[in-house]
Design a protein around this motif. Structure first.
Motif, PDB file in Angstrom:
ATOM      1  N   UNK A   1     -12.261   9.927  -8.065  1.00 30.96           N
ATOM      2  CA  UNK A   1     -10.987  10.628  -8.288  1.00 30.96           C
ATOM      3  C   UNK A   1      -9.804   9.673  -8.154  1.00 30.96           C
ATOM      4  N   UNK A   2      -8.862   9.778  -9.073  1.00 34.96           N
ATOM      5  CA  UNK A   2      -7.632   8.982  -9.002  1.00 34.96           C
ATOM      6  C   UNK A   2      -6.656   9.649  -8.040  1.00 34.96           C
ATOM      7  N   UNK A   3      -6.172   8.871  -7.071  1.00 36.42           N
ATOM      8  CA  UNK A   3      -5.308   9.406  -6.010  1.00 36.42           C
ATOM      9  C   UNK A   3      -4.026   8.584  -5.945  1.00 36.42           C
ATOM     10  N   UNK A   4      -2.855   9.227  -5.924  1.00 38.02           N
ATOM     11  CA  UNK A   4      -1.599   8.462  -5.790  1.00 38.02           C
ATOM     12  C   UNK A   4      -1.446   7.909  -4.379  1.00 38.02           C
ATOM     13  N   UNK A   5      -0.911   6.709  -4.266  1.00 35.32           N
ATOM     14  CA  UNK A   5      -0.621   6.131  -2.956  1.00 35.32           C
ATOM     15  C   UNK A   5       0.640   6.770  -2.391  1.00 35.32           C
ATOM     16  N   UNK A   6       0.597   7.177  -1.139  1.00 28.74           N
ATOM     17  CA  UNK A   6       1.799   7.722  -0.506  1.00 28.74           C
ATOM     18  C   UNK A   6       2.859   6.629  -0.380  1.00 28.74           C
ATOM     19  N   UNK A   7       2.400   5.414  -0.124  1.00 26.28           N
ATOM     20  CA  UNK A   7       3.281   4.247  -0.064  1.00 26.28           C
ATOM     21  C   UNK A   7       2.752   3.236  -1.077  1.00 26.28           C
ATOM     22  N   UNK A   8       3.595   2.862  -2.027  1.00 22.31           N
ATOM     23  CA  UNK A   8       3.164   1.974  -3.109  1.00 22.31           C
ATOM     24  C   UNK A   8       2.566   0.672  -2.565  1.00 22.31           C
ATOM     25  N   UNK A   9       1.531   0.172  -3.227  1.00 23.83           N
ATOM     26  CA  UNK A   9       0.935  -1.116  -2.878  1.00 23.83           C
ATOM     27  C   UNK A   9       1.526  -2.174  -3.808  1.00 23.83           C
ATOM     28  N   UNK A  10       2.417  -2.982  -3.270  1.00 26.55           N
ATOM     29  CA  UNK A  10       3.075  -4.020  -4.060  1.00 26.55           C
ATOM     30  C   UNK A  10       2.203  -5.269  -4.143  1.00 26.55           C
ATOM     31  N   UNK A  11       2.482  -6.104  -5.130  1.00 25.48           N
ATOM     32  CA  UNK A  11       1.850  -7.417  -5.195  1.00 25.48           C
ATOM     33  C   UNK A  11       2.815  -8.435  -4.599  1.00 25.48           C
ATOM     34  N   UNK A  12       2.313  -9.618  -4.290  1.00 25.67           N
ATOM     35  CA  UNK A  12       3.134 -10.648  -3.667  1.00 25.67           C
ATOM     36  C   UNK A  12       3.607 -11.677  -4.686  1.00 25.67           C
ATOM     37  N   UNK A  13       4.830 -12.158  -4.490  1.00 26.81           N
ATOM     38  CA  UNK A  13       5.263 -13.330  -5.249  1.00 26.81           C
ATOM     39  C   UNK A  13       4.497 -14.539  -4.738  1.00 26.81           C
ATOM     40  N   UNK A  14       4.186 -15.470  -5.649  1.00 22.95           N
ATOM     41  CA  UNK A  14       3.444 -16.667  -5.276  1.00 22.95           C
ATOM     42  C   UNK A  14       4.340 -17.890  -5.233  1.00 22.95           C
TER      43      UNK A  14
ATOM     44  N   UNK B   1      -8.533   4.367  -0.568  1.00 19.47           N
ATOM     45  CA  UNK B   1      -8.181   4.303  -1.979  1.00 19.47           C
ATOM     46  C   UNK B   1      -7.991   2.847  -2.401  1.00 19.47           C
ATOM     47  N   UNK B   2      -8.560   2.476  -3.546  1.00 18.08           N
ATOM     48  CA  UNK B   2      -8.406   1.116  -4.057  1.00 18.08           C
ATOM     49  C   UNK B   2      -6.963   0.868  -4.470  1.00 18.08           C
ATOM     50  N   UNK B   3      -6.612  -0.398  -4.649  1.00 18.41           N
ATOM     51  CA  UNK B   3      -5.233  -0.733  -5.019  1.00 18.41           C
ATOM     52  C   UNK B   3      -4.860  -0.124  -6.365  1.00 18.41           C
ATOM     53  N   UNK B   4      -5.771  -0.133  -7.340  1.00 21.86           N
ATOM     54  CA  UNK B   4      -5.476   0.384  -8.676  1.00 21.86           C
ATOM     55  C   UNK B   4      -4.292  -0.345  -9.289  1.00 21.86           C
ATOM     56  N   UNK B   5      -3.314   0.418  -9.778  1.00 19.42           N
ATOM     57  CA  UNK B   5      -2.126  -0.205 -10.384  1.00 19.42           C
ATOM     58  C   UNK B   5      -0.963  -0.295  -9.392  1.00 19.42           C
ATOM     59  N   UNK B   6      -1.251  -0.032  -8.113  1.00 21.70           N
ATOM     60  CA  UNK B   6      -0.204  -0.084  -7.091  1.00 21.70           C
ATOM     61  C   UNK B   6       0.403   1.271  -6.812  1.00 21.70           C
ATOM     62  N   UNK B   7       0.436   2.131  -7.838  1.00 26.42           N
ATOM     63  CA  UNK B   7       0.968   3.482  -7.678  1.00 26.42           C
ATOM     64  C   UNK B   7      -0.149   4.481  -7.372  1.00 26.42           C
ATOM     65  N   UNK B   8      -1.328   4.231  -7.907  1.00 25.53           N
ATOM     66  CA  UNK B   8      -2.484   5.102  -7.684  1.00 25.53           C
ATOM     67  C   UNK B   8      -3.760   4.281  -7.787  1.00 25.53           C
ATOM     68  N   UNK B   9      -4.806   4.773  -7.133  1.00 27.69           N
ATOM     69  CA  UNK B   9      -6.079   4.063  -7.165  1.00 27.69           C
ATOM     70  C   UNK B   9      -7.230   5.048  -7.089  1.00 27.69           C
ATOM     71  N   UNK B  10      -8.444   4.527  -6.938  1.00 25.19           N
ATOM     72  CA  UNK B  10      -9.644   5.367  -6.902  1.00 25.19           C
ATOM     73  C   UNK B  10     -10.041   5.696  -5.465  1.00 25.19           C
ATOM     74  N   UNK B  11     -10.401   6.941  -5.241  1.00 26.71           N
ATOM     75  CA  UNK B  11     -10.863   7.389  -3.925  1.00 26.71           C
ATOM     76  C   UNK B  11     -12.300   6.898  -3.712  1.00 26.71           C
ATOM     77  N   UNK B  12     -12.469   5.927  -2.802  1.00 31.21           N
ATOM     78  CA  UNK B  12     -13.792   5.349  -2.540  1.00 31.21           C
ATOM     79  C   UNK B  12     -14.168   5.559  -1.066  1.00 31.21           C
ATOM     80  N   UNK B  13     -13.741   6.684  -0.509  1.00 28.85           N
ATOM     81  CA  UNK B  13     -13.920   6.953   0.920  1.00 28.85           C
ATOM     82  C   UNK B  13     -15.372   6.846   1.360  1.00 28.85           C
ATOM     83  N   UNK B  14     -16.283   7.460   0.617  1.00 29.79           N
ATOM     84  CA  UNK B  14     -17.687   7.452   1.026  1.00 29.79           C
ATOM     85  C   UNK B  14     -18.251   6.036   1.099  1.00 29.79           C
ATOM     86  N   UNK B  15     -17.827   5.183   0.168  1.00 33.40           N
ATOM     87  CA  UNK B  15     -18.310   3.802   0.181  1.00 33.40           C
ATOM     88  C   UNK B  15     -17.692   2.997   1.319  1.00 33.40           C
TER      89      UNK B  15
END
Length: 672
Positions: A70-83, A132-146
Motif C-alpha cells: 500500500x502507498x502511504x503518505x509521509x506525515x513528515x516529508x523525507x528530503x534528499x541531501x545536497x552533496x 514506510x519506504x522513502x518512495x518519492x519523499x512525499x509517499x512510500x510503500x508500507x513494508x511494516x511486516x518486512x
C-alpha cells in the motif's frame, strides 16, 4: 500459573536479549538458550491466542504474505541531501548557514553516510506502528511486516518516550551477510547478487516476510522527528534513541568547528574500509534543532545538512561502441558500451556520455581505454581518456544526424545541449516513453500496468497514446504474452481507478516538456482548469510565480499541437479530472491573498507547520527566505539575528503570532 504474566515476562526478556545481541553486540545468553525461550513463548501464544501481540518477538520470523504494498503518505516529508565533494564546498555551505543565522557559535553532528535503503518508522505508545519506504519523499510503500523481521529494530521501546514520533534510518546489508548469501547462491548454481545496497532495497519489497527474515538485514538510525521530542539537538537525539532501544551508530561525533568536521572526514576516508557495511561519505548537520528550524528547507533538501561524498572509485576499461537512446521528449542520449569491469561493488557495462559536446570535449573514440567512475556512487560516467593506449588508426567520433529509431533528421535548438528527434507522434520510443511517464507513480499511478506491459501494448497495436489506455478491454489484453485473466482485469481496473487522480498529477502526467511535478502543481493551482491553462497567453504564463520563458513557451507549444488537443478532449470524455479539487476548509479565507510571509523562531500557540498552514489556508504564500517580495515576517522567540537584521534593512513588517491572529480575524485584513 498466571499465563498472561508469563507471556509478558518472556516477551520483555527476549526483547532485551535481542537488544543486547543486535544493537549492543554483547549477548549474555547462548543462541540455544535464546531459541529455547523463543520456542516456549511460541507454544504459550499458540495455546492462548487471546494474548496475541503483533509486536511479540515471535512475529520476527515473518510469514505474512503481501501481494500489493500500500502507498502511504509521509506525515513528515523525507528530503534528499545536497552533496559536496570538497572541503571548499563545505566552507561555502557554512557561509550560507551563517548568512541566515548570523555569527552565532555553531556545532555540527557528523555521521557516516550509510549506503542502503531509507526507511521511516512510526512509533505510537512505544510500539512499532508502521514502516514506510522513502518512495518519492512525499509517499512510500508500507513494508511494516518486512521491517518487523529486522532484529535491530525495536518492536517495543524502553524508557520515557513521546506518544508518537517517526524515526528515520537506513536498511543495510553488512558485508559478511551479503557474502554468505552469495556463497549460498553460488553453491546451488544461481547467479550472485550484484551489491549489498540493491539487495537490501530489494529485500524490503519481497512478498513473503519469512524470506526477509532469512536475510541478515540491519537498520542504522540517523534522525528522529515529531512534536514535543525530549531533546533539542541532533546529537542528543541520537544518544536518547540508543536508550530507547535503537541502533544509532556510535561513530557519530559532535564537532565544535568545521576543522573538527574535517578531522572526522579525514579519519573515516581511510578507516571506512574497516567498517562491516558500505558507506560512501559523511553527513554534516547543524546540531541545534532551533537553528535547523531557522534554516528550513529548499524545494528538495534541508539547508541545515549536507553530505560530503568520498572521492569516487575509478577504473579503466575499453569503450567497445556507442549507442543512442531516445527519450520520451525526443532527447537523444549517447551511451558508452564498455568492456565489463568491477566498480564500487557492481559490474559496469554501460556509462552515460551525456551529449555531443561532452564527447567532443573529452575526444572520446571507439576503441579508447577510458577512466570510469560512479557519479555520486550511483551513475557510471566516463571522466577521461587514457591517451597512451589510443589505437593508431583511431578516428574521431561522428555524432549521429538521424534518429536511430525512426530515421528522422535530428534537430538541436540554440543554446541547448541535446539533439532531439522532432517526430513527436511517429517515433516509437517517444510514444512508449510518454505512456510510461503517464502511468508512473508521481503521475497517474496506474496499478497493474508497468513499463514492459506498455511496450507490449504498443507493439501489438493496442495503444498509440495514453488516451487509448481507457478503451482497453480484458478481451484485447488476454491474448498478449504473460497475460492471464486476473492480470488483465487488474490492468483495466487500474486504468479506470486513475480517473480519480487530482488535476495537478494529471497535468504532470501529460508530459509537457519542462513541466515537472512542482511546476505542474503551480500551474494547476493558478489556473484551476485545463481550459484556462490551454487558453493562457505567453505573457500570462510568464507572470505566474516562478514560471519562466522556457516553461511558458513549452506549455504554449504543447497546447498549440492539434494532436494534443484531440487527446485531451478524449481524456475529458473518459472522466479524467481536468480541474482542481479544492480541499474544503471551513476556516479558509482569502484575507491574506497576494501577501508573502516568512516564519522564523519558536512559537507558543502554533507549531511552525500549523502556522504555515494557517497562512496558506487564508490565501497567503509562505516564503522560504526574506527578500524584497516578503510582506511580513512572523517572529517567534530566538529568531535568528541575521533574519531580523535583513527584515529591518528591507523595511519589512515584523509581527508576532498574536499580531498574525489579529490579522486573520479582521474583516478586511491586509487589503490595502
Amino acid at each position: 500459573m498466571d499465563i498472561q504474566n508469563t507471556i509478558q515476562t518472556l516477551r520483555a526478556e527476549l526483547d532485551q536479549h535481542n537488544y543486547n545481541y543486535y544493537v549492543l553486540d554483547k549477548p549474555i545468553i547462548s543462541d540455544y538458550e535464546f531459541d529455547s525461550k523463543l520456542k516456549q513463548l511460541q507454544d504459550l501464544e499458540n495455546e492462548h491466542p487471546e494474548f496475541f501481540d503483533e509486536n511479540s518477538p515471535t512475529q520476527r520470523v515473518g510469514g505474512t504474505i503481501t501481494k500489493n504494498f500500500q502507498t502511504v503518505p509521509h506525515q513528515h516529508r523525507m528530503y534528499s541531501l545536497d552533496n559536496s565533494y570538497s572541503k571548499e564546498e563545505l566552507k561555502e555551505w557554512e557561509k550560507r548557514v551563517q548568512k541566515v543565522l548570523g555569527e552565532v557559535p555553531l556545532a555540527y553532528t557528523c555521521e557516516l553516510k550509510y549506503d542502503g535503503a531509507s526507511i521511516s518508522i512510526t512509533y505510537e505508545n512505544g510500539k512499532l506502528k508502521r514502516a514506510v519506504t522513502r518512495g518519492d519523499g512525499f509517499q512510500g510503500d508500507d513494508v511494516t511486516n518486512n521491517i518487523k523481521t529486522i532484529k535491530s529494530i525495536p518492536l517495543q521501546l524502553k524508557g520515557n518516550f513521546p506518544v508518537t514520533f517517526d524515526v528515520r534510518g537506513e536498511i543495510i546489508l553488512p558485508f559478511a551477510g551479503f557474502e554468505k548469501m552469495n556463497q549460498d547462491l553460488i553453491e546451488i548454481g544461481e547467479l550472485p547478487y550484484s551489491n549489498p545496497r540493491n539487495t537490501a532495497s530489494g529485500s524490503l519489497k519481497l512478498q513473503d516476510s519469512a524470506e526477509v527474515a532469512k536475510r541478515p538485514l540491519d537498520c542504522l538510525l540517523y534522525f528522529l522527528i515529531g512534536n514535543n521530542l525530549p531533546f533539542q539537538s541532533q546529537f542528543e537525539g541520537l544518544e536518547t534513541a540508543r536508550n530507547w532501544g535503537f541502533k544509532a551508530p556510535k561513530e557519530a561525533k559532535l564537532a565544535r568547528s568545521l576543522d573538527e568536521v574535517f578531522e572526522f572526514i579525514d579519519y573515516w576516508d581511510i578507516h571506512r574500509h574497516n567498517l562491516p557495511y558500505e558507506t560512501d561519505g559523511v553527513v554534516v548537520k547543524v546540531n541545534s534543532f532551533h537553528y535547523q528550524d531557522e534554516l528550513g528547507f529548499t524545494a528538495k533538501s534541508p539547508r541545515w545538512a549536507i553530505a560530503y561524498k568520498f572521492k569516487s572509485e575509478q577504473v579503466a576499461t575499453k569503450l567497445n561502441s556507442i549507442s543512442y537512446q531516445v527519450g520520451r521528449t525526443g532527447a537523444i542520449t549517447p551511451v558508452a558500451n564498455l568492456e565489463p569491469v568491477q566498480l564500487a561493488g557492481t559490474i559496469v557495462k554501460r556509462a552515460s556520455l551525456h551529449n555531443a559536446d561532452q564527447i567532443e570535449k573529452l575526444d572520446i573514440r571507439i576503441g579508447d581505454t577510458v577512466f570510469v567512475e560512479k557519479g555520486g556512487e550511483i551513475i557510471p560516467k566516463i571522466i577521461a581518456v587514457d591517451w597512451s593506449k589510443r589505437p593508431v588508426n583511431s578516428e574521431p567520433t561522428k555524432y549521429i544526424t538521424n534518429c536511430p529509431e525512426c530515421q528522422t533528421e535530428l534537430v538541436r535548438g540554440e543554446g541547448e545541449a541535446n539533439h532531439y528527434c522532432p517526430n513527436f507522434y511517429g517515433c516509437p520510443p517517444q510514444i512508449i516513453g510518454r505512456i510510461q511517464h503517464y502511468i508512473s507513480r508521481k503521475a497517474m499511478d496506474i496499478e497493474g500496468l508497468g513499463g514492459e506491459t506498455v511496450t507490449l501494448l504498443f507493439n501489438n497495436g493496442l495503444v498509440h497514446n495514453y488516451a487509448d489506455l481507457y478503451e482497453l478491454t480484458v478481451e484485447q489484453i488476454l491474448p498478449l504474452e504473460r497475460m492471464a485473466q486476473k492480470s488483465a482485469e487488474n490492468l483495466v481496473k487500474g486504468v479506470a481507478n486513475s480517473k480519480s487522480i487530482p488535476f495537478e498529477s494529471v497535468l504532470f502526467a501529460l508530459g509537457i516538456r519542462f513541466v515537472g511535478e512542482t511546476v505542474a502543481k503551480k500551474l494547476a493551482r493558478h489556473y484551476k482548469t485545463i481550459d484556462a491553462l490551454r487558453n493562457a497567453t505567453l505573457i500570462d504564463l510568464v507572470l505566474v510565480d516562478e514560471i519562466g520563458d522556457r516553461i511558458a513557451k513549452s506549455v504554449i507549444d504543447f497546447f498549440e499541437n492539434q494532436e494534443n488537443g484531440i487527446i485531451i478532449d478524449r481524456l475529458k470524455e473518459y472522466g479524467i479530472r481536468f480541474e482542481i479539487t479544492e480541499k474544503i476548509n471551513l476556516n479558509a479565507t482569502d484575507k491574506l491573498s497576494g501577501k508573502t510571509f516568512v516564519v522564523s523562531g519558536v512559537f507558543a500557540k502554533f507549531s511552525r507547520d500549523d502556522l504555515k498552514k494557517a497562512i496558506e489556508d487564508n490565501g497567503g504564500k509562505v516564503g522560504s527566505s526574506i527578500s524584497a517580495k516578503t510582506d511580513y515576517v512572523i517572529a517567534g522567540d530566538n529568531m535568528g539575528p541575521a533574519k531580523l537584521d535583513k527584515a529591518s534593512k528591507l523595511k519589512i513588517s515584523i509581527i508576532s503570532e498574536d499580531d498574525f491572529i489579529n490579522l486573520i480575524n479582521k474583516t478586511d485584513a491586509v487589503k490595502e
